[in-house]
Design a protein around this motif. Structure first.
Motif, mmCIF file in Angstrom:
data_model
loop_
_atom_site.group_PDB
_atom_site.id
_atom_site.type_symbol
_atom_site.label_atom_id
_atom_site.label_comp_id
_atom_site.label_asym_id
_atom_site.label_seq_id
_atom_site.Cartn_x
_atom_site.Cartn_y
_atom_site.Cartn_z
ATOM 1 N N ILE A 19 -25.557 29.040 -45.592
ATOM 2 C CA ILE A 19 -25.507 28.143 -44.438
ATOM 3 C C ILE A 19 -26.831 27.404 -44.289
ATOM 4 C CG2 ILE A 19 -25.418 28.074 -41.909
ATOM 5 C CD1 ILE A 19 -23.386 30.388 -42.057
ATOM 6 N N ILE A 20 -27.934 28.142 -44.409
ATOM 7 C CA ILE A 20 -29.252 27.530 -44.247
ATOM 8 C C ILE A 20 -29.556 26.571 -45.388
ATOM 9 C CG2 ILE A 20 -31.738 28.016 -44.212
ATOM 10 C CD1 ILE A 20 -31.023 30.645 -42.747
ATOM 11 N N LEU A 21 -29.294 26.997 -46.620
ATOM 12 C CA LEU A 21 -29.540 26.128 -47.778
ATOM 13 C C LEU A 21 -28.754 24.833 -47.677
ATOM 14 C CD1 LEU A 21 -29.652 28.556 -50.835
ATOM 15 C CD2 LEU A 21 -31.385 26.861 -50.252
ATOM 16 N N ASN A 22 -27.486 24.939 -47.300
ATOM 17 C CA ASN A 22 -26.665 23.739 -47.241
ATOM 18 C C ASN A 22 -27.124 22.823 -46.105
ATOM 19 O OD1 ASN A 22 -24.460 22.343 -48.501
ATOM 20 N ND2 ASN A 22 -23.318 22.645 -46.610
ATOM 21 N N LYS A 23 -27.557 23.413 -44.996
ATOM 22 C CA LYS A 23 -28.066 22.606 -43.885
ATOM 23 C C LYS A 23 -29.314 21.842 -44.316
ATOM 24 C CE LYS A 23 -27.630 21.257 -39.668
ATOM 25 N NZ LYS A 23 -26.455 20.430 -39.309
ATOM 26 N N ILE A 24 -30.196 22.519 -45.058
ATOM 27 C CA ILE A 24 -31.412 21.850 -45.542
ATOM 28 C C ILE A 24 -31.060 20.785 -46.569
ATOM 29 C CG2 ILE A 24 -33.603 22.189 -46.755
ATOM 30 C CD1 ILE A 24 -33.647 25.044 -45.576
ATOM 31 N N ARG A 25 -30.085 21.092 -47.449
ATOM 32 C CA ARG A 25 -29.677 20.128 -48.477
ATOM 33 C C ARG A 25 -29.108 18.862 -47.853
ATOM 34 N NH1 ARG A 25 -25.119 18.390 -51.196
ATOM 35 N NH2 ARG A 25 -23.767 19.646 -49.861
ATOM 36 N N ILE A 392 -22.643 21.378 -63.481
ATOM 37 C CA ILE A 392 -23.729 21.962 -62.673
ATOM 38 C C ILE A 392 -23.307 22.104 -61.210
ATOM 39 C CG2 ILE A 392 -25.549 21.181 -64.240
ATOM 40 C CD1 ILE A 392 -25.614 19.600 -60.916
ATOM 41 N N THR A 393 -22.329 21.320 -60.770
ATOM 42 C CA THR A 393 -21.867 21.480 -59.390
ATOM 43 C C THR A 393 -21.090 22.774 -59.205
ATOM 44 O OG1 THR A 393 -19.826 20.211 -59.722
ATOM 45 C CG2 THR A 393 -21.772 18.990 -59.024
ATOM 46 N N LEU A 394 -20.599 23.368 -60.306
ATOM 47 C CA LEU A 394 -19.997 24.700 -60.192
ATOM 48 C C LEU A 394 -21.004 25.690 -59.620
ATOM 49 C CD1 LEU A 394 -18.157 24.972 -63.644
ATOM 50 C CD2 LEU A 394 -17.069 24.717 -61.397
ATOM 51 N N ILE A 395 -22.267 25.573 -60.056
ATOM 52 C CA ILE A 395 -23.325 26.441 -59.543
ATOM 53 C C ILE A 395 -23.669 26.050 -58.112
ATOM 54 C CG2 ILE A 395 -25.625 27.363 -59.967
ATOM 55 C CD1 ILE A 395 -23.676 27.888 -62.253
ATOM 56 N N LEU A 396 -23.839 24.750 -57.877
ATOM 57 C CA LEU A 396 -24.230 24.281 -56.548
ATOM 58 C C LEU A 396 -23.188 24.639 -55.499
ATOM 59 C CD1 LEU A 396 -25.622 20.750 -57.469
ATOM 60 C CD2 LEU A 396 -26.921 22.829 -56.982
ATOM 61 N N GLU A 397 -21.917 24.535 -55.869
ATOM 62 C CA GLU A 397 -20.862 24.850 -54.911
ATOM 63 C C GLU A 397 -20.967 26.305 -54.456
ATOM 64 O OE1 GLU A 397 -16.151 23.955 -54.513
ATOM 65 O OE2 GLU A 397 -16.753 25.169 -56.231
ATOM 66 N N HIS A 398 -21.274 27.198 -55.380
ATOM 67 C CA HIS A 398 -21.390 28.605 -55.021
ATOM 68 C C HIS A 398 -22.683 28.902 -54.263
ATOM 69 C CE1 HIS A 398 -18.043 29.000 -57.818
ATOM 70 N NE2 HIS A 398 -17.865 30.218 -57.357
ATOM 71 N N LEU A 399 -23.709 28.128 -54.538
ATOM 72 C CA LEU A 399 -24.961 28.320 -53.811
ATOM 73 C C LEU A 399 -24.876 27.815 -52.384
ATOM 74 C CD1 LEU A 399 -27.778 27.293 -56.322
ATOM 75 C CD2 LEU A 399 -27.236 29.584 -55.505
ATOM 76 N N PHE A 400 -24.300 26.630 -52.213
ATOM 77 C CA PHE A 400 -24.386 25.939 -50.939
ATOM 78 C C PHE A 400 -23.152 26.071 -50.062
ATOM 79 C CE2 PHE A 400 -27.448 23.280 -53.459
ATOM 80 C CZ PHE A 400 -28.579 23.653 -52.754
ATOM 81 N N SER A 401 -22.061 26.620 -50.604
ATOM 82 C CA SER A 401 -20.834 26.729 -49.816
ATOM 83 C C SER A 401 -20.655 28.168 -49.362
ATOM 84 C CB SER A 401 -19.618 26.282 -50.643
ATOM 85 O OG SER A 401 -19.774 24.936 -51.041
ATOM 86 N N PRO A 402 -20.745 28.439 -48.067
ATOM 87 C CA PRO A 402 -20.649 29.806 -47.567
ATOM 88 C C PRO A 402 -19.348 30.507 -47.923
ATOM 89 C CG PRO A 402 -21.487 28.347 -45.859
ATOM 90 C CD PRO A 402 -21.032 27.481 -46.988
ATOM 91 N N SER A 403 -18.265 29.752 -48.098
ATOM 92 C CA SER A 403 -16.969 30.378 -48.367
ATOM 93 C C SER A 403 -16.782 30.766 -49.815
ATOM 94 C CB SER A 403 -15.829 29.420 -47.945
ATOM 95 O OG SER A 403 -15.895 28.220 -48.696
ATOM 96 N N SER A 404 -17.695 30.306 -50.704
ATOM 97 C CA SER A 404 -17.542 30.599 -52.124
ATOM 98 C C SER A 404 -17.914 32.045 -52.408
ATOM 99 C CB SER A 404 -18.430 29.667 -52.960
ATOM 100 O OG SER A 404 -18.041 28.344 -52.787
ATOM 101 N N THR A 405 -17.340 32.558 -53.488
ATOM 102 C CA THR A 405 -17.646 33.926 -53.906
ATOM 103 C C THR A 405 -18.130 33.915 -55.331
ATOM 104 O OG1 THR A 405 -15.356 34.279 -54.571
ATOM 105 C CG2 THR A 405 -15.979 34.985 -52.359
ATOM 106 N N ILE A 406 -18.887 34.923 -55.700
ATOM 107 C CA ILE A 406 -19.418 35.026 -57.057
ATOM 108 C C ILE A 406 -18.400 35.708 -57.936
ATOM 109 C CG2 ILE A 406 -21.254 36.017 -58.465
ATOM 110 C CD1 ILE A 406 -23.023 35.930 -56.008
ATOM 111 N N GLY A 407 -18.188 35.152 -59.141
ATOM 112 C CA GLY A 407 -17.296 35.792 -60.087
ATOM 113 C C GLY A 407 -17.896 37.073 -60.599
ATOM 114 N N SER A 408 -17.039 37.944 -61.100
ATOM 115 C CA SER A 408 -17.536 39.234 -61.583
ATOM 116 C C SER A 408 -18.258 39.086 -62.891
ATOM 117 C CB SER A 408 -16.355 40.185 -61.777
ATOM 118 O OG SER A 408 -15.413 39.624 -62.674
#
Length: 408
Positions: A19-25, A392-408
């Motif tokens: 949430i914070i990262l995306n707000k700053i972005r 590269i947006t695959l990474i950014l989406e998981h970093l900046f989107s609170p609803s995203s989850t990390i794959g195993s």
């Protein structure tokens, strides 16, 4: 070579940090107080999380903002130089590789032909080598590498990060995520190339204002990335968007998939070249024969476009016909998805008005309602790097989107 740190990704990937990262972005430079005011987080939570992000060098402090009566606030922004991402485009003929900062600015790039014949093992060797080249560009410091995103043509199991079927390479079950995570000790996400194009357009390109959009990759094959409510749509078995195998002409020629009359068999790059060859064999005249020195095997989509630019009537007509076929395919998509806009990408899209004018004309003739007839059609601005940017947006989406989850 140093190995990357999966922990750098994990550090950032929590609900509050995202949430914070995306707000700053999105809204930076921004103060801690404004972050707390404009989110559901308390000032102490914001302060603690920002302290961690400053320590990890994902975020930096810059000039002080305007005072509202007290001490001037220190503003926060994303540190574009503190880390990097790697994006891979594994296409039918080439492997493109880029690194970017957290804002998507390209820092380095490379392109490597994919050797033939190819095996799963050999492809993985080539991919690992190119990732190593990019890391070497960053002085071998893989500690700053946040993650690797991969756009792969064909059918991809997103959950496993595995290429189930790459038709142009005739390969199956390539364990990209497993192999690269083991080698580089960093998070890896794998997705179909058309879908990552759609993601890249939504983040950085012509799709940024659309909650419902479709990006079409038209090259040696045809695929679509579908965005619904701001999210990629995969379907039940990861084949949503395989529009190249939508039947356009039930009496048409055989497609590479084994069916007849598919959109890909009449509108992809190889199909355009084949139609020109067929017309020449029937006695049609074209300046393209001068460009190929009468060697028909040299004809490809790029040369057809080049001849059309020089005023060649045959090549112009075939590109216009291609636009009509694509227009029929896009009309079907508009009637099914009803997107706000459609973005065209891939090699065939470079033909510009030779294709787009007849494509739009076909849509206007066939779509049901006046509003839908005006569905916005655009060409991607990323050209050859559309897939790598999307990766590269695959990474950014998981970093900046609170609803995203990390794959195993």
């Amino acid at each position: 070579m140093q190995q990357g740190q999966r922990g750098s990704f994990q550090l950032m990937k929590s609900l509050n940090r995202s949430i914070i990262l995306n707000k700053i972005r999105v809204d930076g430079p921004i103060s801690r107080a404004d972050i707390a005011k404009e989110t559901t987080l308390t000032p102490p939570t914001v302060s603690n999380m920002v302290k961690e992000l400053l320590s990890s060098k994902m975020v930096v402090e810059i000039r002080q903002g305007e005072s509202s009566g007290g001490r001037k606030p220190t503003l926060l922004t994303i540190n574009s130089e503190g880390s990097y991402l790697i994006g891979l485009d594994i296409g039918p003929k080439y492997l493109r590789c880029i690194s970017t900062d957290l804002m998507g600015n390209i820092l380095s790039s490379s392109i490597e032909p994919i050797p033939f014949p190819i095996t799963n093992e050999r492809l993985l060797e080539v991919v690992k080598h190119q990732v190593g080249v990019i890391i070497d560009f960053h002085k071998g410091d893989s500690r700053k590498l946040i993650g690797i995103g991969i756009g792969m043509h064909g059918v991809v199991n997103v959950n496993l990060g595995e290429a189930l079927y790459a038709p142009s390479l005739q390969l199956r079950n390539i364990p990209l995520k497993k192999e690269l995570e083991a080698t580089f000790n960093t998070i890896v996400f794998v997705e179909n190339d058309a879908r990552v194009m759609a993601l890249g357009e939504m983040w950085f390109g012509n799709g940024t204002t659309s909650n419902h959009s479709i990006t079409i990759n038209i090259g040696r094959g045809i695929g679509a990335g579908i965005i619904i409510n701001g999210k990629l749509f995969h379907g039940e078995h990861f084949i949503a968007g395989e529009i190249g195998h939508m039947t356009i002409d039930i009496s048409g020629g055989k497609c590479s998939c084994g069916n007849y009359g598919c959109l890909e068999s009449v509108a992809a790059g190889p199909a355009i070249a084949e139609r020109v060859k067929r017309e020449l064999s029937l006695g049609k005249k074209s300046i393209i024969t001068d460009l190929i020195n009468n060697d028909l095997d040299r004809i490809d989509g790029r040369l057809v476009f080049e001849a059309a630019q020089k005023g060649d009537q045959l090549c112009e007509e075939i590109l216009q016909q291609t636009g009509r076929y694509l227009g029929i395919g896009l009309t079907n998509l508009i009637h099914i998805i009803n997107p706000q806009q459609i973005v065209l990408a891939g090699g065939v899209s470079k033909a510009g008005d030779f294709i787009i004018n007849s494509l739009i004309e076909t849509i206007e003739q066939r779509v049901l309602t006046l509003d839908a007839k005006k569905t916005e059609i655009r060409v991607s601005k990323f050209e050859d790097y559309a897939t790598a940017i999307g990766a590269i947006t695959l990474i950014l989406e998981h970093l900046f989107s609170p609803s995203s989850t990390i794959g195993s």
